[in-house]
Motif scaffolding. Structure first.
Motif, PDB file in Angstrom:
ATOM      1  N   ALA A 248     -45.376 -70.395   7.611  1.00 49.34           N
ATOM      2  CA  ALA A 248     -46.580 -71.038   8.139  1.00 49.34           C
ATOM      3  C   ALA A 248     -46.671 -70.786   9.641  1.00 49.34           C
ATOM      4  CB  ALA A 248     -46.548 -72.537   7.860  1.00 49.34           C
ATOM      5  N   ILE A 249     -47.868 -70.912  10.147  1.00 52.62           N
ATOM      6  CA  ILE A 249     -48.116 -70.755  11.578  1.00 52.62           C
ATOM      7  C   ILE A 249     -48.301 -72.138  12.188  1.00 52.62           C
ATOM      8  CG2 ILE A 249     -49.777 -69.932  13.289  1.00 52.62           C
ATOM      9  CD1 ILE A 249     -50.332 -67.553  11.522  1.00 52.62           C
ATOM     10  N   VAL A 250     -47.515 -72.433  13.205  1.00 53.85           N
ATOM     11  CA  VAL A 250     -47.627 -73.702  13.930  1.00 53.85           C
ATOM     12  C   VAL A 250     -48.249 -73.399  15.289  1.00 53.85           C
ATOM     13  CG1 VAL A 250     -46.410 -75.697  14.842  1.00 53.85           C
ATOM     14  CG2 VAL A 250     -45.584 -74.583  12.759  1.00 53.85           C
ATOM     15  N   THR A 251     -49.399 -73.969  15.549  1.00 53.62           N
ATOM     16  CA  THR A 251     -50.107 -73.713  16.801  1.00 53.62           C
ATOM     17  C   THR A 251     -49.393 -74.400  17.961  1.00 53.62           C
ATOM     18  OG1 THR A 251     -51.541 -75.637  16.518  1.00 53.62           O
ATOM     19  CG2 THR A 251     -52.288 -73.548  15.565  1.00 53.62           C
ATOM     20  N   PRO A 252     -49.693 -74.020  19.197  1.00 47.73           N
ATOM     21  CA  PRO A 252     -49.089 -74.712  20.350  1.00 47.73           C
ATOM     22  C   PRO A 252     -49.377 -76.205  20.307  1.00 47.73           C
ATOM     23  CG  PRO A 252     -50.170 -72.692  21.055  1.00 47.73           C
ATOM     24  CD  PRO A 252     -50.515 -72.875  19.604  1.00 47.73           C
ATOM     25  N   PRO A 253     -48.433 -77.026  20.763  1.00 44.68           N
ATOM     26  CA  PRO A 253     -48.626 -78.487  20.735  1.00 44.68           C
ATOM     27  C   PRO A 253     -49.875 -78.903  21.498  1.00 44.68           C
ATOM     28  CG  PRO A 253     -46.344 -77.936  21.241  1.00 44.68           C
ATOM     29  CD  PRO A 253     -47.102 -76.662  21.291  1.00 44.68           C
ATOM     30  N   LYS A 254     -50.528 -79.929  20.974  1.00 46.80           N
ATOM     31  CA  LYS A 254     -51.743 -80.446  21.598  1.00 46.80           C
ATOM     32  C   LYS A 254     -51.370 -81.539  22.598  1.00 46.80           C
ATOM     33  CE  LYS A 254     -54.350 -79.659  17.330  1.00 46.80           C
ATOM     34  NZ  LYS A 254     -55.237 -78.605  17.803  1.00 46.80           N
ATOM     35  N   VAL A 255     -51.974 -81.482  23.768  1.00 48.06           N
ATOM     36  CA  VAL A 255     -51.727 -82.456  24.830  1.00 48.06           C
ATOM     37  C   VAL A 255     -53.016 -83.231  25.068  1.00 48.06           C
ATOM     38  CG1 VAL A 255     -51.085 -82.763  27.250  1.00 48.06           C
ATOM     39  CG2 VAL A 255     -49.985 -80.972  25.886  1.00 48.06           C
ATOM     40  N   PRO A 256     -52.970 -84.561  25.061  1.00 53.38           N
ATOM     41  CA  PRO A 256     -54.202 -85.331  25.300  1.00 53.38           C
ATOM     42  C   PRO A 256     -54.552 -85.375  26.787  1.00 53.38           C
ATOM     43  CG  PRO A 256     -52.355 -86.809  24.916  1.00 53.38           C
ATOM     44  CD  PRO A 256     -51.828 -85.426  24.723  1.00 53.38           C
ATOM     45  N   SER A 485     -50.212 -63.879  13.875  1.00 49.57           N
ATOM     46  CA  SER A 485     -48.887 -64.262  13.398  1.00 49.57           C
ATOM     47  C   SER A 485     -48.338 -65.369  14.297  1.00 49.57           C
ATOM     48  CB  SER A 485     -47.944 -63.059  13.412  1.00 49.57           C
ATOM     49  OG  SER A 485     -47.765 -62.586  14.737  1.00 49.57           O
ATOM     50  N   GLN A 486     -47.161 -65.901  13.910  1.00 46.59           N
ATOM     51  CA  GLN A 486     -46.538 -66.930  14.743  1.00 46.59           C
ATOM     52  C   GLN A 486     -46.199 -66.381  16.120  1.00 46.59           C
ATOM     53  OE1 GLN A 486     -46.079 -70.283  13.900  1.00 46.59           O
ATOM     54  NE2 GLN A 486     -45.669 -70.378  16.085  1.00 46.59           N
ATOM     55  N   ALA A 487     -45.884 -65.083  16.198  1.00 48.99           N
ATOM     56  CA  ALA A 487     -45.561 -64.477  17.494  1.00 48.99           C
ATOM     57  C   ALA A 487     -46.746 -64.557  18.453  1.00 48.99           C
ATOM     58  CB  ALA A 487     -45.134 -63.020  17.294  1.00 48.99           C
ATOM     59  N   ALA A 488     -47.973 -64.491  17.921  1.00 51.84           N
ATOM     60  CA  ALA A 488     -49.149 -64.597  18.789  1.00 51.84           C
ATOM     61  C   ALA A 488     -49.226 -65.969  19.446  1.00 51.84           C
ATOM     62  CB  ALA A 488     -50.416 -64.313  17.987  1.00 51.84           C
ATOM     63  N   PHE A 489     -48.909 -67.014  18.690  1.00 51.82           N
ATOM     64  CA  PHE A 489     -48.949 -68.359  19.259  1.00 51.82           C
ATOM     65  C   PHE A 489     -47.749 -68.617  20.163  1.00 51.82           C
ATOM     66  CE2 PHE A 489     -51.550 -68.496  15.476  1.00 51.82           C
ATOM     67  CZ  PHE A 489     -52.679 -69.147  15.948  1.00 51.82           C
ATOM     68  N   ASN A 490     -46.634 -67.973  19.874  1.00 52.13           N
ATOM     69  CA  ASN A 490     -45.496 -68.078  20.789  1.00 52.13           C
ATOM     70  C   ASN A 490     -45.809 -67.452  22.127  1.00 52.13           C
ATOM     71  OD1 ASN A 490     -44.064 -69.323  18.766  1.00 52.13           O
ATOM     72  ND2 ASN A 490     -42.941 -67.493  18.142  1.00 52.13           N
ATOM     73  N   SER A 491     -46.714 -66.479  22.144  1.00 53.24           N
ATOM     74  CA  SER A 491     -47.125 -65.881  23.413  1.00 53.24           C
ATOM     75  C   SER A 491     -47.807 -66.905  24.317  1.00 53.24           C
ATOM     76  CB  SER A 491     -48.076 -64.706  23.149  1.00 53.24           C
ATOM     77  OG  SER A 491     -47.461 -63.732  22.336  1.00 53.24           O
ATOM     78  N   VAL A 492     -48.548 -67.824  23.701  1.00 50.36           N
ATOM     79  CA  VAL A 492     -49.200 -68.875  24.493  1.00 50.36           C
ATOM     80  C   VAL A 492     -48.176 -69.919  24.934  1.00 50.36           C
ATOM     81  CG1 VAL A 492     -50.971 -70.673  24.445  1.00 50.36           C
ATOM     82  CG2 VAL A 492     -51.375 -68.499  23.293  1.00 50.36           C
ATOM     83  N   ILE A 493     -47.230 -70.240  24.054  1.00 46.80           N
ATOM     84  CA  ILE A 493     -46.235 -71.243  24.392  1.00 46.80           C
ATOM     85  C   ILE A 493     -45.334 -70.773  25.519  1.00 46.80           C
ATOM     86  CG2 ILE A 493     -44.268 -72.551  23.483  1.00 46.80           C
ATOM     87  CD1 ILE A 493     -45.586 -72.487  20.755  1.00 46.80           C
ATOM     88  N   THR A 494     -44.963 -69.475  25.524  1.00 49.55           N
ATOM     89  CA  THR A 494     -44.039 -68.943  26.530  1.00 49.55           C
ATOM     90  C   THR A 494     -44.798 -68.144  27.581  1.00 49.55           C
ATOM     91  OG1 THR A 494     -43.652 -66.962  25.175  1.00 49.55           O
ATOM     92  CG2 THR A 494     -42.182 -68.829  24.849  1.00 49.55           C
TER      93      THR A 494
END
Length: 497
Positions: A248-256, A485-494
């Motif tokens: 599964a793909i987990v998107t970057p955490p959401k911040v309020p 892919s998950q790597a695409a979302f890891n690009s935003v996280i890192t």
């Protein structure tokens, strides 16, 4: 292990005057086990009798609950009364909420440490109870079990649940990689939630295509899941893979963020108003007058003194304020500061491990006050001029261009090459601030099987074929979809590295 050194360090840190009272123990080597048990018997006071305890009213406090093949098990502490098998009981979740359903006690006993069925639990004992629950969240830690006949009566409840203890710290959207895997994902997450009460699952917005759980044409429907921390997210993904063979793909955490809209030409109201948003699709459009308040946390870091410079530089890069240092001993320092939660929740922990060679540890708690004004921008990521909302992120305006370039560069490396050109763009405040391109696969149309040239060297024939290929690539670029892919979302996280 340096037990004496650690004992002296902990005593100094906690202002403990008697380090000799610390019991040196090792469960692996079976050292000090008897000393600890004797100390518990001497120093831990016995349970107090409730003021209105007449021996007839059952009050059993739930200490923990878990799920196994036989159903839900509750570990309870009997504060008053006596619990026996076949008793009819009810669950009190708070002072004004009693579940309408009653249950019959099927089995109870002691944990020594294996379950020993006794059929009865008396006041002061702690043991397990099974009474037909199907979800451990029906009897969370702190809930009280009472006799069903006592529902509605007024008496003292020894403990009530603390809602903040089980409240999720961060939220993210989970999407299946396969287009037809949403039902399998829902089934897997529901099963994981039985054994992981820290998960908060919401599927209301997934099917309707509203809110942050709709990943659009790139991700499709998903589930909004609340987690207890970043490590919880990694454990969740690993369990999905190991136990259900589901990627599964987990998107970057959401911040309020709290957005305060100011009076302007685009607003009919003459007064300012505030709104808390987690979904970045609700971020104000460029040209709107508004202010942003971001959540902040009080971060504490323990690291060896030789890495002090690297730790302070990292905290400064993450916009830390009110930085303080305190020596714990001659080799270890304690660093504390106020830090934006949006900086901590992404890749701060990994950066800290890299800066301290793995020796740094991080602890966070809510700061006071919990919000601060900040100059932030939303950065949208576009693939072939189409916004990919799940890849959008918020960062400080001064670092928006640098972080956008990092994200575009990483996306260029991790996105698969297509039969058409993929244009990656980052846009902030209505302007493109970074861009990269992924070249398309290209077939040599000037050869027909082997190395035979088309048209015998005729230039017009060659130009006609190349122009036809160019139009086909352009048509594919307008209609084709890029697989994320998950790597695409890891690009935003890192993105800061």
């Amino acid at each position: 292990a340096r037990p004496i050194h650690v004992a002296l360090t902990v005593s100094e840190w906690l202002s403990w005057d008697d380090p000799d009272s610390i019991i040196i123990t090792s469960a692996r080597n079976r050292v000090g086990i008897t000393d600890i048990l004797d100390a518990v018997c001497r120093q831990v006071p016995p349970p107090k009798t409730l003021e209105d305890d007449d021996g007839t009213i059952l009050r059993a406090v739930v200490v923990d609950s878990w799920y196994d093949s036989r159903g839900v098990n509750c570990l309870v502490k009997i504060a008053s009364g006596e619990l026996t098998e076949s008793d009819r009981i009810a669950v009190v979740n708070d002072a004004n909420s009693v579940q309408n359903q009653s249950f019959s006690v099927q089995e109870c006993g002691l944990l020594l440490p294996h379950a020993i069925r006794t059929g009865r639990l008396k006041r002061g004992q702690m043991g397990y109870v099974r009474f037909g629950l199907r979800d451990p969240r029906q009897a969370m830690k702190g809930s009280v079990l009472i006799f069903n006949k006592d529902v509605g009566k007024s008496f003292h409840l020894p403990s009530l649940p603390d809602s903040s203890s089980s409240e999720s710290v961060l939220y993210a959207s989970v999407h299946p990689i396969e287009s037809d895997g949403f039902e399998d994902l829902c089934h897997a997450v529901d099963k994981l939630a039985l054994n992981d009460t820290g998960l908060q699952v919401s599927k209301v917005a997934s099917l309707g295509g509203i809110g942050g759980e709709n990943g659009g044409p790139f991700l499709g429907p998903g589930i909004r899941v609340g987690f207890q921390g970043l490590l919880h997210v990694e454990v969740f993904r690993q369990r999905l893979s190991d136990e259900f063979n589901l990627e599964a793909i987990v998107t970057p955490p959401k911040v309020p963020y709290r957005i305060t809209f100011l009076p302007g030409r685009r607003h009919t109201t003459k007064e300012s108003h505030s709104k808390v948003i987690e979904d970045l699709s609700e971020w104000p459009d460029p040209g709107t007058r508004f202010t942003v308040e971001e959540p902040v946390v009080q971060a504490r870091i323990i690291a060896p003194v030789e890495y002090a410079g690297s730790v302070m530089e990292l905290m400064k890069r993450k916009r830390a304020t009110e930085m303080e240092t305190k020596p714990i001993d001659e080799d270890t320092w304690l660093f504390s500061a106020r830090m934006p939660w949006g900086e901590v929740v992404t890749d701060f922990h990994d950066d800290l491990k890299n800066a301290t060679a793995g020796y740094g540890s991080l602890d966070t708690q809510e700061a006071d006050p919990p919000l601060q004004l900040a100059s932030l921008s939303k950065v949208d990521i576009l693939l072939n001029n189409e916004e990919v909302e799940p890849l959008a992120f918020v960062c400080h305006k001064d670092t928006a261009q640098a972080e956008a370039r990092v994200v575009c560069k990483k996306l260029q490396e991790v996105l698969p090459r297509q039969q058409f050109v993929t244009v990656i763009q980052a846009k902030a405040d209505g302007k493109v601030i970074a861009s990269e391109r992924i070249r398309a696969y290209r077939k040599d149309v000037l050869t027909t099987g082997g190395s035979k040239a088309v048209g015998g060297g005729d230039v017009t024939r060659k130009k006609k074929l190349l122009e036809k290929q160019k139009k086909g690539k352009k048509r594919q670029q307008a209609t084709g979809r890029v697989t994320l892919s998950q790597a695409a979302f890891n690009s935003v996280i890192t993105r800061s590295s």
